[in-house]
Design an enzyme around this catalytic site. Structure first.
Site, mmCIF file in Angstrom:
data_model
loop_
_atom_site.group_PDB
_atom_site.id
_atom_site.type_symbol
_atom_site.label_atom_id
_atom_site.label_comp_id
_atom_site.label_asym_id
_atom_site.label_seq_id
_atom_site.Cartn_x
_atom_site.Cartn_y
_atom_site.Cartn_z
ATOM 1 N N ASP A 189 -29.045 -17.546 12.582
ATOM 2 C CA ASP A 189 -28.345 -18.544 11.106
ATOM 3 C C ASP A 189 -27.450 -19.696 12.291
ATOM 4 O OD1 ASP A 189 -26.860 -17.088 13.916
ATOM 5 O OD2 ASP A 189 -25.801 -15.781 12.997
ATOM 6 N N GLY A 190 -27.918 -19.451 13.724
ATOM 7 C CA GLY A 190 -27.339 -20.916 14.500
ATOM 8 C C GLY A 190 -27.752 -22.013 13.965
ATOM 9 N N ASP A 210 -22.336 -8.842 15.806
ATOM 10 C CA ASP A 210 -23.046 -8.553 17.061
ATOM 11 C C ASP A 210 -22.368 -7.540 18.000
ATOM 12 O OD1 ASP A 210 -25.181 -10.840 16.973
ATOM 13 O OD2 ASP A 210 -23.836 -12.340 18.256
ATOM 14 N N ASP A 249 -21.236 -14.610 12.802
ATOM 15 C CA ASP A 249 -21.830 -14.335 13.748
ATOM 16 C C ASP A 249 -21.051 -12.920 14.941
ATOM 17 O OD1 ASP A 249 -24.794 -14.490 14.525
ATOM 18 O OD2 ASP A 249 -23.192 -15.669 16.474
ATOM 19 N N ASP A 267 -30.174 -13.173 14.586
ATOM 20 C CA ASP A 267 -28.866 -13.912 14.812
ATOM 21 C C ASP A 267 -29.329 -15.033 15.069
ATOM 22 O OD1 ASP A 267 -26.518 -13.852 16.479
ATOM 23 O OD2 ASP A 267 -27.071 -13.402 18.345
#
Length: 321
Positions: A89-90, A111, A107, A86
């Site tokens: 990707d940011g 989650d 995203d 997670d």
């Protein structure tokens, strides 16, 4: 025909075309695509690097759900990798300048779905606490949906749900926007990477709590009395790996969809010491995370109410004119 001649004459005067209608540099004029005509680029948003990472997270999550009833170690490993990705990707979105609305929604939806699936399993494993898990699922979905909707309607279409001003909520601002610059060594060079430490820490430890609680369902007699042996109950300390207590033979089938799937998995003799440490260590952060969800829900509701009052005032002034 006359309008086309007029256009060609204007282009020649501007120096952009030759008398034969070709561009001044001699190269043929490139055709305009349908997307360019609509003001869009020809990029494939679905194949951006951050979105590919999101697809990989979904695959890992589905794999973990398949192994969840019978293989707690394998399930926990796949689920943990999906959660740790997670943060990637940011980082990839900022690194390659590929931040998109689709990626942000992908995203958030991933989650919410992964956490919900794990909580649903915990609710079925511990039905006496199912109302608590159902409440956590409802709070998680409601707070994030309300926050996302309030951001889109009140903050503008291009506004990210993670851009929360300190004036609206100081805690939410620190939660979503607190950043730390890192410089990992990549291919012999220092790369500038920005990581949202507070957001990542709270989300990671929140997931860790539920993963550890999931492992305790397969290892701790204190959580699952079925793990207690038929003799010598007084000498158990709650961490010794044992077999299920008087399992019903008719329920012990190898199918992961059978009623005895969890009993068979509990017979794997897992030690519960590490899951207990992880559960107790991450419990305070999990509790704060739920409080932040409540705060997010309240602030989003107040923001939407402000917009409603503004709209009603506009309608009132129109009626008075």
């Amino acid at each position: 025909m006359s309008s086309q001649r007029l256009k060609n004459g204007v282009d020649r005067l501007a120096g952009t075309t030759q008398p034969n209608g070709r561009p001044a540099n001699g190269a043929p004029r490139a055709p305009v695509s349908a997307r360019e005509a609509k003001g869009e680029t020809d990029e494939n948003i679905f194949l951006f690097v951050p979105n590919l990472i999101g697809y990989a997270r979904i695959v890992l999550c589905i794999a973990s759900l398949y192994f969840m009833p019978l293989h707690p170690r394998r399930c926990s490993f796949l689920y943990s990798i999906s959660c740790l990705m997670d943060a990637l990707d940011g980082i990839a979105a900022r690194k390659f300048k590929q931040s998109t609305k689709f990626g942000a929604v992908l995203d958030m939806v991933t989650d919410r779905c992964t956490t919900t699936c794990l909580l649903v399993f915990l609710a079925t494993a511990k039905p006496q606490y199912s109302m608590i898990f159902q409440g956590l699922i409802s709070l998680d979905l409601a707070s994030h949906y309300m926050h996302m909707y309030a951001t889109l309607t009140m903050g503008g279409q291009g506004e990210s749900h993670k851009n929360v001003s300190a004036e609206r909520s100081w805690i939410m601002n620190k939660y979503y926007t607190n950043k730390v610059g890192l410089q990992p060594l990549v291919s012999g060079r220092r790369a500038n990477v920005v990581c949202k430490v507070v957001l990542f820490t709270f989300c990671a430890l929140n997931e860790l709590f539920f993963i550890a609680l999931y492992l305790l369902c397969f290892s701790s007699p204190l959580i699952t009395p079925a793990l207690l042996p038929s003799a010598g109950l007084a000498g158990q300390n709650g961490t010794t790996p044992v077999t299920p207590h008087q399992p019903i033979p008719s329920l012990l089938f190898p199918s992961p969809f059978s009623a005895g799937a969890m009993e068979m998995a509990r017979a794997n003799k897992m030690d519960s010491t590490v899951p207990w440490i992880l559960t107790l260590g991450s419990a305070p952060v999990m509790a704060i995370k739920q409080w932040i969800n409540v705060l997010q829900l309240v602030k989003a509701s107040q923001w939407l109410a402000e917009g409603d009052r503004r709209d009603r005032m506009k309608e009132k002034r129109k009626r008075q004119q």
